[in-house]
Scaffold this motif. Structure first.
Motif, PDB file in Angstrom:
ATOM      1  N   ASP A 284      50.054  60.118  31.657  1.00  0.00           N
ATOM      2  CA  ASP A 284      48.996  59.433  31.511  1.00  0.00           C
ATOM      3  C   ASP A 284      48.782  58.483  30.362  1.00  0.00           C
ATOM      4  OD1 ASP A 284      48.159  60.932  29.357  1.00  0.00           O
ATOM      5  OD2 ASP A 284      46.487  62.217  30.443  1.00  0.00           O
ATOM      6  N   LEU A 285      48.016  57.694  30.078  1.00  0.00           N
ATOM      7  CA  LEU A 285      47.999  56.642  28.980  1.00  0.00           C
ATOM      8  C   LEU A 285      47.967  57.558  27.463  1.00  0.00           C
ATOM      9  CD1 LEU A 285      46.135  53.767  30.196  1.00  0.00           C
ATOM     10  CD2 LEU A 285      48.418  54.173  30.342  1.00  0.00           C
TER      11      LEU A 285
ATOM     12  N   LYS B 297      54.574  50.918  33.506  1.00  0.00           N
ATOM     13  CA  LYS B 297      53.253  51.240  34.258  1.00  0.00           C
ATOM     14  C   LYS B 297      53.104  51.195  35.644  1.00  0.00           C
ATOM     15  CE  LYS B 297      51.518  48.566  31.023  1.00  0.00           C
ATOM     16  NZ  LYS B 297      50.607  47.551  30.154  1.00  0.00           N
TER      17      LYS B 297
ATOM     18  N   TYR C 255      45.336  47.923  27.346  1.00  0.00           N
ATOM     19  CA  TYR C 255      46.804  48.341  27.789  1.00  0.00           C
ATOM     20  C   TYR C 255      46.841  48.777  29.205  1.00  0.00           C
ATOM     21  CZ  TYR C 255      51.227  50.982  27.735  1.00  0.00           C
ATOM     22  OH  TYR C 255      52.165  51.487  28.077  1.00  0.00           O
ATOM     23  N   ALA C 256      45.632  49.324  29.668  1.00  0.00           N
ATOM     24  CA  ALA C 256      45.961  49.989  30.789  1.00  0.00           C
ATOM     25  C   ALA C 256      45.972  48.918  31.929  1.00  0.00           C
ATOM     26  CB  ALA C 256      44.273  50.506  31.219  1.00  0.00           C
TER      27      ALA C 256
ATOM     28  N   GLU D 214      42.945  50.764  24.162  1.00  0.00           N
ATOM     29  CA  GLU D 214      43.418  51.620  25.184  1.00  0.00           C
ATOM     30  C   GLU D 214      43.010  51.015  26.566  1.00  0.00           C
ATOM     31  OE1 GLU D 214      45.913  54.312  25.670  1.00  0.00           O
ATOM     32  OE2 GLU D 214      44.730  55.025  23.798  1.00  0.00           O
TER      33      GLU D 214
END
Length: 359
Positions: free
Chosen positions: A335-336, A355, A314-315, A311
């Motif tokens: 949000d993610l 993103k 990926y951000a 996670e």
């Protein structure tokens, strides 16, 4: 008649109630591995002994092989054997009986239609009658533990040259967790574009759960797993796009035990490495999925290479490729975790399928 299951199980060492064991023949030193979960009638007073494979060389072929591990479940009627999605009692309607022999070995047998059938280490000639079986009738039951002689460890499938980490996919019929805190077990939570976002399973991995394992070494003896019996369902770990495969049995001359999962390049990706040396799920040219391995289930239009990221990774992945001019300013913001955000504060968000970074 009791066929296949008896070929799968035997004992060495001391049998102390329910637990995980490997089955080793006293005479040959070979171990059972389960390669099918079917029982097929062959002929009068004969059992079908072709749904297993006898393996030699513990370090090379046994230590990291989930198919060599069985759960012996003690009942009032004897022992039920569980492993690789196989249940002896459900399949054959009988329990396994044990007879202690010298040297800590056992003879294992079952009764069907008043006929007693013993487990025998068979050779290329097939079935061996108990009267002539000799030492091949005797078995050690070896508890699977943390020792150097009877551990279960992970053997990596690939190494990511980007950071040197090792990766493996595992599909086991038993519950386990890493013995070393440096080893990590993951599920694939979701796919976003060309990224497979993974989440760590921090507790016990339930049986029949397809997982991705990250280790720091290539040696199974250094990547030991602790086995623990559990009735938890695979779904208890959360959403998971990985799918598992127990068998890849295509033994010549045994069509009744042919048990394979064909690889579909349109909807499956298997573990590999991207061109940049990072772990990924990639399109392959294999014909069948290997036993006890996993694949990533994808849509028909999925990319050929899907990067494996956490996670947090990926951000920040691909942020430099995003420009605000390409984003619809009126599109909702998420949000993610996929939750809609009315007033995004500092962080990384998804808007219009892209993103964005709010600083």
């Amino acid at each position: 008649m009791l066929f296949l299951p008896l070929t799968l199980f035997a004992q060495g060492g001391q049998l102390n109630g329910s637990g995980y064991y490997r089955v080793q023949n006293v005479a040959s030193g070979r171990y059972f591995s389960i390669v099918d979960n079917k029982s097929t009638y062959v002929g009068a007073n004969k059992d079908d002994l072709n749904a297993f494979l006898m393996l030699e060389d513990f370090e090379a072929n046994v230590a990291h092989n989930p198919a060599t591990i069985c759960y012996f479940e003690q009942t009032s009627g004897g022992y039920n054997l569980l492993g690789q999605d196989l249940n002896l009692y459900n399949l054959a309607g009988t329990y396994l009986q044990t007879r202690a022999m010298s040297g800590g070995s056992y003879r294992l047998y079952g009764t069907s239609s008043t006929v007693v059938i013993y487990l025998v280490d068979y050779t290329a000639g097939g079935w061996t009658h108990p009267a002539t079986g000799g030492g091949k009738l005797n078995w050690y039951l070896l508890p699977v533990n943390q020792t150097d002689t009877q551990y279960f460890g992970i053997k990596p499938d690939v190494q990511a040259t980007f950071d040197g980490a090792y990766w493996n996919t595992t599909y086991a019929g038993f519950s386990f967790k890493p013995s070393n805190s440096k080893d990590k077990v993951y599920r694939v939570d979701r796919i976003v574009g060309s990224y497979a976002i993974i989440k760590e399973i921090t507790g016990l991995v339930p049986q029949n759960t397809p997982v991705l394992v990250k280790t720091t070494t290539s040696a199974p003896s250094q990547n030991k797993m602790t086995l623990q019996y559990s009735t938890a369902a695979a779904s208890s770990v959360g959403s998971n796009l990985l799918r598992g495969n127990f068998y890849c049995n295509d033994e010549e001359g045994q069509p009744q035990h042919r048990n394979l999962t064909a690889y579909n390049p349109q909807t499956m990706r298997v573990l590999g490495v991207s061109s940049s040396g990072k772990p990924a799920f990639v399109k392959s040219d294999i014909q069948y999925l290997p036993a006890n391995k996993c694949y990533l289930q994808v849509a028909a239009n999925a990319p050929d290479v899907i990067r494996i990221v956490t996670e947090e990774e990926y951000a920040v992945a691909g942020i430099n490729d995003v420009t605000l001019s390409t984003v619809d300013a009126n599109a909702p913001v998420f949000d993610l975790q996929g939750r809609r955000v009315a007033n995004p504060q500092k962080g990384v968000f998804i808007q219009g399928g892209k993103k964005i970074v709010v600083r």
